[in-house]
Design a protein around this motif. Structure first.
Motif, PDB file in Angstrom:
ATOM      1  N   LYS A   5       0.816  -1.475  -0.021  1.00 45.70           N
ATOM      2  CA  LYS A   5      -0.233   0.089  -0.151  1.00 45.70           C
ATOM      3  C   LYS A   5       0.834   1.441   0.096  1.00 45.70           C
ATOM      4  O   LYS A   5       1.681   1.717  -0.754  1.00 45.70           O
ATOM      5  CB  LYS A   5      -0.781  -0.338   1.499  1.00 45.70           C
ATOM      6  N   THR A   6       1.023   1.669   1.189  1.00 46.20           N
ATOM      7  CA  THR A   6       1.680   3.293   1.043  1.00 46.20           C
ATOM      8  C   THR A   6       3.149   2.763   2.160  1.00 46.20           C
ATOM      9  O   THR A   6       3.855   3.982   1.897  1.00 46.20           O
ATOM     10  CB  THR A   6       0.588   4.409   1.614  1.00 46.20           C
ATOM     11  N   LYS A   7       3.169   1.909   2.789  1.00 46.59           N
ATOM     12  CA  LYS A   7       4.380   1.470   2.907  1.00 46.59           C
ATOM     13  C   LYS A   7       5.573   0.763   1.642  1.00 46.59           C
ATOM     14  O   LYS A   7       5.587  -0.128   0.863  1.00 46.59           O
ATOM     15  CB  LYS A   7       4.142   0.171   4.053  1.00 46.59           C
ATOM     16  N   LYS A   8       6.388   1.900   2.659  1.00 48.68           N
ATOM     17  CA  LYS A   8       7.425   1.270   1.472  1.00 48.68           C
ATOM     18  C   LYS A   8       9.251   0.883   2.203  1.00 48.68           C
ATOM     19  O   LYS A   8       9.074   1.900   3.262  1.00 48.68           O
ATOM     20  CB  LYS A   8       7.759   1.977   0.088  1.00 48.68           C
ATOM     21  N   ASP A   9      10.408  -0.036   1.747  1.00 47.46           N
ATOM     22  CA  ASP A   9      10.733  -0.520   2.433  1.00 47.46           C
ATOM     23  C   ASP A   9      11.787  -1.065   1.650  1.00 47.46           C
ATOM     24  O   ASP A   9      11.858  -1.246   0.739  1.00 47.46           O
ATOM     25  CB  ASP A   9      11.476  -0.317   3.715  1.00 47.46           C
ATOM     26  N   ASN A  10      13.605  -0.869   1.659  1.00 45.16           N
ATOM     27  CA  ASN A  10      14.267  -1.932   1.183  1.00 45.16           C
ATOM     28  C   ASN A  10      14.508  -3.206   1.912  1.00 45.16           C
ATOM     29  O   ASN A  10      14.741  -2.707   2.756  1.00 45.16           O
ATOM     30  CB  ASN A  10      15.529  -1.133   0.687  1.00 45.16           C
ATOM     31  N   TYR A  11      14.742  -4.603   1.487  1.00 45.76           N
ATOM     32  CA  TYR A  11      14.812  -5.607   2.054  1.00 45.76           C
ATOM     33  C   TYR A  11      15.516  -6.228   1.892  1.00 45.76           C
ATOM     34  O   TYR A  11      15.626  -6.859   0.234  1.00 45.76           O
ATOM     35  CB  TYR A  11      13.735  -6.430   2.529  1.00 45.76           C
ATOM     36  N   THR A  12      16.359  -7.113   2.341  1.00 49.79           N
ATOM     37  CA  THR A  12      17.319  -8.698   1.538  1.00 49.79           C
ATOM     38  C   THR A  12      16.048  -9.480   1.312  1.00 49.79           C
ATOM     39  O   THR A  12      15.908 -10.143   2.044  1.00 49.79           O
ATOM     40  CB  THR A  12      18.455  -8.430   2.340  1.00 49.79           C
ATOM     41  N   ILE A  13      16.375 -10.199  -0.135  1.00 51.88           N
ATOM     42  CA  ILE A  13      15.041 -11.224  -0.642  1.00 51.88           C
ATOM     43  C   ILE A  13      16.227 -12.466  -0.869  1.00 51.88           C
ATOM     44  O   ILE A  13      17.309 -12.257  -1.640  1.00 51.88           O
ATOM     45  CB  ILE A  13      14.979 -11.330  -2.088  1.00 51.88           C
ATOM     46  N   LYS A  14      16.002 -13.656  -0.134  1.00 56.89           N
ATOM     47  CA  LYS A  14      17.061 -14.263  -0.276  1.00 56.89           C
ATOM     48  C   LYS A  14      15.862 -15.691  -1.195  1.00 56.89           C
ATOM     49  O   LYS A  14      15.010 -16.393  -0.779  1.00 56.89           O
ATOM     50  CB  LYS A  14      17.260 -14.860   1.141  1.00 56.89           C
ATOM     51  N   GLY A  15      16.449 -15.955  -2.236  1.00 50.83           N
ATOM     52  CA  GLY A  15      15.751 -17.551  -2.752  1.00 50.83           C
ATOM     53  C   GLY A  15      16.371 -18.128  -2.095  1.00 50.83           C
ATOM     54  O   GLY A  15      17.555 -19.114  -2.434  1.00 50.83           O
ATOM     55  N   VAL A  16      15.769 -19.443  -1.796  1.00 49.79           N
ATOM     56  CA  VAL A  16      16.042 -20.623  -1.122  1.00 49.79           C
ATOM     57  C   VAL A  16      15.803 -21.556  -1.439  1.00 49.79           C
ATOM     58  O   VAL A  16      14.608 -22.035  -1.988  1.00 49.79           O
ATOM     59  CB  VAL A  16      16.309 -20.554   1.096  1.00 49.79           C
ATOM     60  N   ASN A  17      15.329 -22.728  -0.518  1.00 53.25           N
ATOM     61  CA  ASN A  17      15.018 -23.815  -0.658  1.00 53.25           C
ATOM     62  C   ASN A  17      14.080 -24.684   0.014  1.00 53.25           C
ATOM     63  O   ASN A  17      15.046 -23.845   2.091  1.00 53.25           O
ATOM     64  CB  ASN A  17      15.866 -25.607  -0.945  1.00 53.25           C
ATOM     65  N   ILE A  18      13.334 -25.367   0.244  1.00 50.83           N
ATOM     66  CA  ILE A  18      12.813 -26.363   1.873  1.00 50.83           C
ATOM     67  C   ILE A  18      13.882 -26.539   2.353  1.00 50.83           C
ATOM     68  O   ILE A  18      14.859 -27.066   2.964  1.00 50.83           O
ATOM     69  CB  ILE A  18      11.769 -27.220   1.241  1.00 50.83           C
ATOM     70  N   GLY A  19      13.083 -25.963   4.012  1.00 49.52           N
ATOM     71  CA  GLY A  19      13.978 -26.469   5.077  1.00 49.52           C
ATOM     72  C   GLY A  19      15.460 -25.696   5.887  1.00 49.52           C
ATOM     73  O   GLY A  19      15.707 -25.805   6.571  1.00 49.52           O
ATOM     74  N   TYR A  20      15.215 -24.392   4.673  1.00 51.10           N
ATOM     75  CA  TYR A  20      15.959 -23.239   5.107  1.00 51.10           C
ATOM     76  C   TYR A  20      15.361 -22.918   6.247  1.00 51.10           C
ATOM     77  O   TYR A  20      16.474 -22.398   7.125  1.00 51.10           O
ATOM     78  CB  TYR A  20      16.093 -22.382   3.900  1.00 51.10           C
ATOM     79  N   ASP A  21      14.825 -23.133   7.097  1.00 54.78           N
ATOM     80  CA  ASP A  21      14.916 -22.593   8.212  1.00 54.78           C
ATOM     81  C   ASP A  21      15.573 -22.572   9.510  1.00 54.78           C
ATOM     82  O   ASP A  21      15.409 -22.200  10.362  1.00 54.78           O
ATOM     83  CB  ASP A  21      13.045 -22.135   8.584  1.00 54.78           C
ATOM     84  N   VAL A  22      15.038 -24.587   9.100  1.00 55.11           N
ATOM     85  CA  VAL A  22      15.756 -25.018  10.569  1.00 55.11           C
ATOM     86  C   VAL A  22      17.674 -24.735  10.213  1.00 55.11           C
ATOM     87  O   VAL A  22      18.329 -24.220  11.044  1.00 55.11           O
ATOM     88  CB  VAL A  22      16.098 -26.735  10.389  1.00 55.11           C
ATOM     89  N   LEU A  23      18.663 -24.345   9.313  1.00 56.50           N
ATOM     90  CA  LEU A  23      19.682 -24.212   8.922  1.00 56.50           C
ATOM     91  C   LEU A  23      19.795 -22.542   9.631  1.00 56.50           C
ATOM     92  O   LEU A  23      20.862 -22.523   9.876  1.00 56.50           O
ATOM     93  CB  LEU A  23      19.786 -23.650   7.512  1.00 56.50           C
ATOM     94  N   GLU A  24      18.776 -21.473   9.281  1.00 55.26           N
ATOM     95  CA  GLU A  24      18.854 -20.250   9.804  1.00 55.26           C
ATOM     96  C   GLU A  24      18.388 -20.341  11.606  1.00 55.26           C
ATOM     97  O   GLU A  24      17.865 -18.990  12.152  1.00 55.26           O
ATOM     98  CB  GLU A  24      18.292 -19.521   8.931  1.00 55.26           C
ATOM     99  N   SER A  25      17.843 -21.421  11.746  1.00 52.47           N
ATOM    100  CA  SER A  25      17.374 -21.300  13.505  1.00 52.47           C
ATOM    101  C   SER A  25      15.899 -20.695  13.430  1.00 52.47           C
ATOM    102  O   SER A  25      15.790 -19.761  14.179  1.00 52.47           O
ATOM    103  CB  SER A  25      18.079 -20.818  14.681  1.00 52.47           C
ATOM    104  N   ALA A  26      15.307 -20.560  12.489  1.00 53.46           N
ATOM    105  CA  ALA A  26      13.981 -19.669  12.253  1.00 53.46           C
ATOM    106  C   ALA A  26      13.170 -20.130  12.390  1.00 53.46           C
ATOM    107  O   ALA A  26      12.819 -21.541  12.626  1.00 53.46           O
ATOM    108  CB  ALA A  26      13.840 -18.652  10.944  1.00 53.46           C
TER     109      ALA A  26
END
Length: 409
Positions: A115-136
């Motif tokens: 909508k009216t909010k905008k910011d710059n972020y890091t976009i990462k393309g990853v595989n399934i299970g990457y949340d375990v690797l990052e402890s997310a």
């Protein structure tokens, strides 16, 4: 059985000899105070190491590509190494037993709009299970699945801080984000133990990024976790083995350290374990040395106490006091002084750690404190110290003959 008369005598003895009792207590209190501070600061250093490695799995490995620095097999130096999907397949098949999970990783920054909010972020393309690797940990919705990867869907899992920045406290789940001019659907929100920076990341299927940004099968790097059954040495050897295999596959000199880089947590863990072992040994040596000094100090004072009360003890024996009653009386006095003074030293030490804790962070000492097990061990040590300090002088006092005691000056 509790003998109130015996305890009355002990308290009377302590009150009549305040200076002696204070000096005895000070020796023990100071020893326990130093002991507590040392262990507290040691724990603070351990917390710093843990904090430094937070945000990634303990058995993680990252493989990244760079430029060659040495000519090899007729190829010039300065070549850019580029990983591709074939390398992903190669690693999966070649090291199937050693790899627990592996993900290609692509990364770029992009403007994200809601909508009216905008910011710059890091976009990462990853595989399934990457949340375990990052402890997310996904707190709403889900993480990427096989269908997302296979069908190259335009879906994202966003960090909690991204949701906070763009959605003003509302749920981002199911909403659509414009990322670099392309619309993606939010399928999940996650938190990360690595802190706010790790929660300002957006994950999307690596296959989607390959299709949208370049239309190719190029991969930036690889993130993986190795089989947790591997020992530290085996995990380190595994990392070196993968590096050599990739160097051979991309015609890179075995002596080229920059073309293909492997960051292995097993090596970091090994170094940290060595450092912590050395630190623990140092703290134990100094800490127990301090305790021993305190025990020796109160033991010497108890020897003086016995000598000072020689006539009194002689009279007690002449009146029929048994050696065991004399030993018990002196030992109880020693244990009482030791326990009270030691507890006081422990409380002061914990209080100092609580007070100065925040100011120690700039010296890389995080949340210094003493664990419950240490407090219990210190308490047991106090009682033991009191028994040791009081027993030998008490035994000597019990062996004094009444006639010799009464003649003493």
């Amino acid at each position: 059985m509790f003998d109130i008369d015996r305890w009355r005598e002990i308290f009377q003895s302590i009150s009549k000899n305040k200076l002696r009792s204070v000096l005895s207590g000070f020796t023990v209190a100071f020893a326990i105070l130093l002991f507590t501070l040392l262990f507290g600061i040691g724990n603070g250093l351990k917390n710093t190491f843990k904090e430094g490695f937070a945000g990634d799995a303990a058995n993680s490995i990252n493989i990244s590509a760079g430029r060659t620095t040495k000519p090899y097999k007729g190829l010039q130096s300065g070549r850019q190494i580029q990983f591709k999907n074939d390398d992903f397949k190669f690693l999966q098949e070649e090291f199937e037993k050693e790899i627990q999970f592996i993900s290609p990783t692509l990364q770029r920054s992009a403007n994200v709009v809601y909508k009216t909010k905008k910011d710059n972020y890091t976009i990462k393309g990853v595989n399934i299970g990457y949340d375990v690797l990052e402890s997310a940990s996904v707190i709403e919705g889900r993480f990427l699945n096989v269908l997302d990867i296979r069908n190259r869907l335009k879906v994202v899992v966003i960090g909690k801080m991204v949701e906070k920045d763009l959605f003003n406290g509302l749920s981002a789940y199911g909403k659509e984000l414009n990322i670099g001019g392309i619309v993606y659907k939010v399928i999940g929100v996650f938190t990360d133990s690595g802190g706010d920076n790790e929660e300002r990341v957006i994950y999307t299927p690596y296959t989607t990024m390959q299709r949208i940004y370049g239309g190719n099968d190029e991969i930036g790097n690889f993130g993986m976790t190795y089989n947790p059954k591997l020992s530290v040495d085996a995990a380190i050897a595994f990392g070196h083995k993968m590096k050599r295999a990739l160097q051979k596959r991309h015609d890179v000199s075995p002596n080229d350290q920059r073309a293909i880089r492997v960051s292995n947590r097993a090596e970091d863990n090994s170094q940290v374990e060595t450092m912590m072992l050395g630190l623990n040994i140092l703290i134990l040596v100094i800490g127990f040395g301090t305790l021993i000094a305190g025990i020796v100090g109160i033991s010497n004072i108890m020897v003086y106490v016995v000598k000072e009360r020689t006539k009194e003890l002689g009279i007690r024996k002449a009146l029929g006091a048994s050696p065991s009653s004399i030993i018990t009386m002196i030992m109880l006095e020693s244990v009482l002084i030791t326990a009270l003074a030691g507890y006081l030293g422990l409380v002061i030490g914990v209080g100092i750690l609580e007070f100065i804790g925040p100011s120690l962070e700039k010296y890389f000492i995080l949340n210094p404190g003493v664990s419950t097990s240490t407090v219990i061990a210190a308490t047991v040590t106090l009682i033991t110290a009191g028994i040791i300090a009081g027993y030998l002088p008490a035994k000597r006092a019990a062996q004094i003959k009444p006639i010799v005691a009464l003649r003493a000056d």
